[in-house]
Design an enzyme around this catalytic site. Structure first.
Site, PDB file in Angstrom:
ATOM      1  N   ASP A  83       3.230   2.572   2.006  1.00  0.00           N
ATOM      2  CA  ASP A  83       3.524   3.358   3.204  1.00  0.00           C
ATOM      3  C   ASP A  83       4.928   3.111   3.739  1.00  0.00           C
ATOM      4  O   ASP A  83       5.297   3.610   4.800  1.00  0.00           O
ATOM      5  CB  ASP A  83       2.492   3.102   4.300  1.00  0.00           C
ATOM      6  CG  ASP A  83       2.503   1.665   4.818  1.00  0.00           C
ATOM      7  OD1 ASP A  83       3.280   0.838   4.286  1.00  0.00           O
ATOM      8  OD2 ASP A  83       1.728   1.363   5.750  1.00  0.00           O
ATOM      9  N   ASP A  95       7.743 -17.542  21.146  1.00  0.00           N
ATOM     10  CA  ASP A  95       8.878 -16.650  21.342  1.00  0.00           C
ATOM     11  C   ASP A  95       9.328 -16.647  22.804  1.00  0.00           C
ATOM     12  O   ASP A  95       8.508 -16.517  23.713  1.00  0.00           O
ATOM     13  CB  ASP A  95       8.467 -15.229  20.923  1.00  0.00           C
ATOM     14  CG  ASP A  95       9.591 -14.235  21.088  1.00  0.00           C
ATOM     15  OD1 ASP A  95      10.528 -14.266  20.272  1.00  0.00           O
ATOM     16  OD2 ASP A  95       9.531 -13.426  22.041  1.00  0.00           O
ATOM     17  N   ASN A 139       0.803  -1.240   0.000  1.00  0.00           N
ATOM     18  CA  ASN A 139       0.000   0.000   0.000  1.00  0.00           C
ATOM     19  C   ASN A 139       0.826   1.276   0.000  1.00  0.00           C
ATOM     20  O   ASN A 139       0.296   2.364   0.211  1.00  0.00           O
ATOM     21  CB  ASN A 139      -0.979   0.002   1.186  1.00  0.00           C
ATOM     22  CG  ASN A 139      -0.251  -0.036   2.527  1.00  0.00           C
ATOM     23  OD1 ASN A 139       0.977  -0.099   2.586  1.00  0.00           O
ATOM     24  ND2 ASN A 139      -1.020   0.000   3.607  1.00  0.00           N
ATOM     25  N   GLU A 149      11.120 -21.256  20.878  1.00  0.00           N
ATOM     26  CA  GLU A 149      12.370 -20.507  20.739  1.00  0.00           C
ATOM     27  C   GLU A 149      13.018 -20.433  22.110  1.00  0.00           C
ATOM     28  O   GLU A 149      12.399 -19.968  23.077  1.00  0.00           O
ATOM     29  CB  GLU A 149      12.117 -19.091  20.229  1.00  0.00           C
ATOM     30  CG  GLU A 149      13.419 -18.327  20.014  1.00  0.00           C
ATOM     31  CD  GLU A 149      13.364 -16.857  20.376  1.00  0.00           C
ATOM     32  OE1 GLU A 149      14.217 -16.100  19.894  1.00  0.00           O
ATOM     33  OE2 GLU A 149      12.486 -16.443  21.163  1.00  0.00           O
ATOM     34  N   ASP A 192       3.434  -5.614   4.678  1.00  0.00           N
ATOM     35  CA  ASP A 192       2.116  -5.917   5.228  1.00  0.00           C
ATOM     36  C   ASP A 192       1.652  -7.302   4.787  1.00  0.00           C
ATOM     37  O   ASP A 192       2.317  -7.980   3.999  1.00  0.00           O
ATOM     38  CB  ASP A 192       1.111  -4.838   4.817  1.00  0.00           C
ATOM     39  CG  ASP A 192       1.192  -4.482   3.344  1.00  0.00           C
ATOM     40  OD1 ASP A 192       1.143  -5.417   2.516  1.00  0.00           O
ATOM     41  OD2 ASP A 192       1.334  -3.286   3.019  1.00  0.00           O
TER      42      ASP A 192
END
Length: 542
Positions: A39, A214, A37, A277, A43
């Protein structure tokens, strides 16, 4: 040097093997993969648009780093809402389209879940800090000050400074292993565990095929708030965190029971994958515990290679010996690069030809026992990008400059088109600069070069998937002489021997009688007497 011309057999599968066992998984860092998009930030729709490229590599799955609602103090690893997409990345509908297209292309989708902490802008924390008696009062780790007003323990945060921040509203300190804006969840509270499992269920119901958890070894603390002991002198120390043996603010035994609850949830959906992780001083011990037997996570993702300054035979031997595959041991996952570490080629090539080194490293990765992860851009042989101080965004890099390289140089935009502005990543200046060296290695340029790293990656992934011994077999180290790495992979009656010259000079070695080369890089002909530097090969019986 060009590779030997070799033919690979058709891809084989094993009906009794879980899809993830031996899989090749591609990591996407969404801010930097593709901007749809204009910016300057990647995305979800950008990822969807480029799934064809990922599928062309022959990988099995895509791991997408966090895209959840977040103030982006730690670029998505500070989650403000586990069950929504941050507007900079798109919408839930965009994610649903991504899942749908990925599945139609035969790709599975794995997402990050950050269960050790949230953002300080999460509604849970906003309520928790209001009082000591509210519904979320005990959802985070709060403690009174010592009599002199100092923090409750000596624990230090990863990003520098104490792991405690004073909050005047509650009149207490709250704990954070990372940034002060990442308050630590209290996973000793069963209600917190239930809420996190509900978040995982939300994404499983949307079709997610698995999760990477994570920093899961940070998920629990010692409720007694016992001080950490010092580590023995030695080693590189750039932060107070590096001086302590972190046995009390992480690495708690209750984590094992929580990951068993995660496994029960993912198993209830069938065919889902879970990987922990785990980094730190006790990583190997914790990875073994988190993946033991059939009731814990499927795999563990370690840091053995991620911060290694060089690639040596002993490093590979260490991994093979720890993950030997006996006695109910779990299944390992390996990667040479990711969003937290400088790219492997810049750490390991050490003045040698980067493309040749990238090819050797990719073949080695494809020969390891376990799952293997390719970090976006590795298929192009991208080096660590140079990011000037004024463009740094990584809080760790800024705090520790110039003692650590930081993470920004491994997170710069993916180069898609060599001659387009911003290498085809975006129509405007992106959030991190495009390194000019990366533009020269763009996807479109490598597509047109049959000798490129991109084409080599496709060939080597296909090779791994054509060999049951590489996908699922045992691994045993062999002696091959100074500077050489050699190991065998066996599955049933199949036996392969892998040999790599990791050194800077040719090494004495000859192809043994009764063996033939079935895959090779940086090798023009079967070696007779010497193996060139950065050459790698896989042999089968003639």
């Amino acid at each position: 040097m060009t590779a030997l011309t070799l033919e690979h057999p058709a891809v084989q599968t094993a009906a009794d093997t879980e899809w993830w066992r031996g899989a090749v998984i591609y990591q996407v860092y969404p801010r930097s993969f593709a901007d749809s998009n204009g910016d300057g930030i990647g995305d979800l729709n950008g990822i969807t648009d480029r799934l064809g490229h990922i599928a062309s590599l022959g990988v099995d799955a895509v791991w997408i780093s966090p895209f959840f609602t977040s103030p982006m103090k730690d670029f998505g690893y500070d989650v403000a809402d586990y069950c929504d997409v941050d507007p900079i990345f798109g919408t839930l509908a965009d994610f649903d389209r991504l899942i749908d297209k990925a599945h139609r292309l035969g790709l599975r989708i794995i997402t990050d879940l950050v269960f050790a902490h949230t953002s300080d802008q999460h509604a849970w924390f906003d309520d928790s800090r209001q009082s000591r008696t509210g519904p979320h009062a005990d959802w985070y780790v709060w403690a009174d000050a010592k009599p002199d007003g100092s923090p409750p323990s000596n624990w230090q945060s990863v990003f520098g400074g104490p792991a405690w921040t004073w909050d005047a509203r509650r009149g207490q300190y709250y704990m954070h292993n990372f940034l002060p804006s990442q308050p630590q969840l209290n996973l000793h509270n069963p209600d917190v565990q239930d809420a996190l499992l509900d978040a995982a269920r939300f994404w499983l119901d949307r079709g997610v095929d698995g999760f990477r958890f994570d920093a899961i070894n940070f998920a629990m603390h010692d409720p007694k708030l016992t001080d950490n002991p010092p580590l023995p002198p030695g080693g590189k120390r750039t932060r107070p965190f590096d001086f302590q043996d972190k046995i009390n603010n992480q690495s708690q035994p209750g984590i094992v029971d929580f990951v068993a609850r995660i496994r029960a949830l993912t198993d209830s959906y069938g065919g889902r994958f879970s990987v922990a992780e785990v980094g730190g001083d006790h990583a190997e011990r914790e990875m073994q515990a988190f993946t033991a037997g059939d009731t814990h996570l499927n795999s563990a993702y370690g840091f053995l290679y991620l911060y290694a300054p060089s690639l040596a035979p002993d490093l590979v031997r260490e991994g093979a010996e720890v993950w030997h595959g006996r006695g109910g041991q779990g299944w390992p996952s390996w990667t040479f690069s990711n969003h937290d570490a400088p790219r492997a080629i810049s750490r390991w090539a050490q003045g040698r030809d980067p493309k040749a080194y990238a090819e050797m490293a990719m073949l080695l990765l494809m020969c390891l026992r376990g799952n293997v992860f390719i970090y976006y851009g590795e298929e192009l042989g991208l080096p660590q990008a140079e990011v000037p101080f004024e463009r740094l965004t990584d809080p760790e890099a800024i705090t520790n400059w110039p003692q650590t390289l930081g993470r920004d140089g491994a997170r710069t935009p993916m180069p898609w088109q060599a001659d387009r502005p911003q290498a085809g990543f975006s129509s405007i200046e992106p959030w991190l600069p495009v390194d000019p060296r990366h533009a020269a290695l763009a996807v479109d340029r490598q597509e047109g070069d049959p000798t490129s790293m991109l084409h080599s990656t496709r060939r080597l992934v296909a090779f791994r998937k054509s060999q049951p011994a590489l996908m699922w077999g045992d691994m045993a180290m062999l002696d091959a002489g100074p500077g050489l790495l050699s190991f065998e992979r066996t599955q049933g009656n199949e036996r392969l021997i892998c040999v790599f010259n990791l050194g800077h000079a040719a090494a004495d070695w000859t192809l043994p009688d009764g063996w033939r080369v079935i895959e090779a890089v940086n090798l023009n002909a079967p070696p007779e007497g010497q193996l060139p530097p950065m050459a790698g090969l896989v042999m089968a019986t003639a």
